[in-house]
Design an enzyme around this catalytic site. Sequence first.
Site, short mmCIF file in Angstrom:
data_model
loop_
_atom_site.label_atom_id
_atom_site.label_comp_id
_atom_site.label_asym_id
_atom_site.label_seq_id
_atom_site.Cartn_x
_atom_site.Cartn_y
_atom_site.Cartn_z
CE1 TYR A 31 -2.80 -20.43 36.84
CE2 TYR A 31 -4.31 -19.96 37.27
CZ TYR A 31 -2.86 -19.97 36.75
OH TYR A 31 -2.40 -18.40 36.62
CB ILE A 101 -14.30 -18.31 34.45
CG1 ILE A 101 -14.80 -19.01 32.55
CG2 ILE A 101 -13.32 -17.03 34.66
CD1 ILE A 101 -14.77 -17.57 32.27
CE1 TYR A 102 -8.35 -24.54 35.71
CE2 TYR A 102 -9.66 -25.56 35.39
CZ TYR A 102 -8.92 -25.18 35.24
OH TYR A 102 -7.14 -26.39 35.56
CB VAL A 103 -10.38 -22.58 29.61
CG1 VAL A 103 -10.73 -23.83 28.70
CG2 VAL A 103 -11.45 -22.05 29.89
N GLY A 111 -9.98 -19.48 22.42
CA GLY A 111 -11.51 -18.41 22.48
C GLY A 111 -12.57 -19.20 23.89
CB ILE A 112 -12.45 -22.20 26.14
CG1 ILE A 112 -12.28 -23.20 24.17
CG2 ILE A 112 -13.16 -23.13 26.51
CD1 ILE A 112 -12.01 -24.14 24.31
CG ASN A 140 -4.47 -15.10 37.71
OD1 ASN A 140 -3.84 -15.09 36.39
ND2 ASN A 140 -5.16 -15.70 37.41
CE1 TYR A 147 -11.98 -13.03 32.93
CE2 TYR A 147 -10.40 -12.08 34.49
CZ TYR A 147 -11.64 -13.62 34.25
OH TYR A 147 -12.02 -14.34 34.47
CD GLU A 159 -17.03 1.46 43.18
OE1 GLU A 159 -17.45 0.66 44.17
OE2 GLU A 159 -17.59 2.04 41.79
#
Length: 177
Positions: A31, A101-103, A111-112, A140, A147, A159
């Site tokens: 991906y 983090i991947y689904v 909602g996973i 992305n 986020y 920063e």
Amino acid sequence: MSKLADSIVIRKGTVDDCESTLQLIKELAEYENMSSQVKLTLAQFKEDGFGKDPYYQLLVVANCRPSDSGTGEKMTKLIGYALYFKKYSTFEGRSIYLEDIYVTPAFRKQGIGMSLLKNLAQLAISEKCVRIDFCVLSWNKSAIDFYEKLGAVDITKLEDWHYFRIFNEQIKKLASC
């Protein structure tokens, strides 16, 4: 946040989850257009996470559904994961770094991913961590928007940090200086 289906379970990963998780890592790399960069072997992945000196921790998302055999057994397939590790901020103290983090695409928008992050946040609180750090690829946009809606702050903008990496060959050269 939508309630997860009864068949969806988020739990701590085990060594038995490594093979399926490594396949999900390869899906994520595809991906991200980085398939050629995945050099990790199953043996290394198992040792690094579940050996004598673990380098990472794992949350996995399992889809547990009845088997087609009619025996009442359940089939379990991993459909997502969050790989993270402890780090330390000299300015603030205990932190968690979320590496991935991947689904899988078929299970997104249910909602996973949010539930994975909620589990990680609960873990961070229980470990007395003051922050969760992670990187997002600049292209992305959907992830960045997601986020930011959760309250995450892009510290590159805030920063003016630049994230650097020393690769293996340069590590060897540096060590021999």
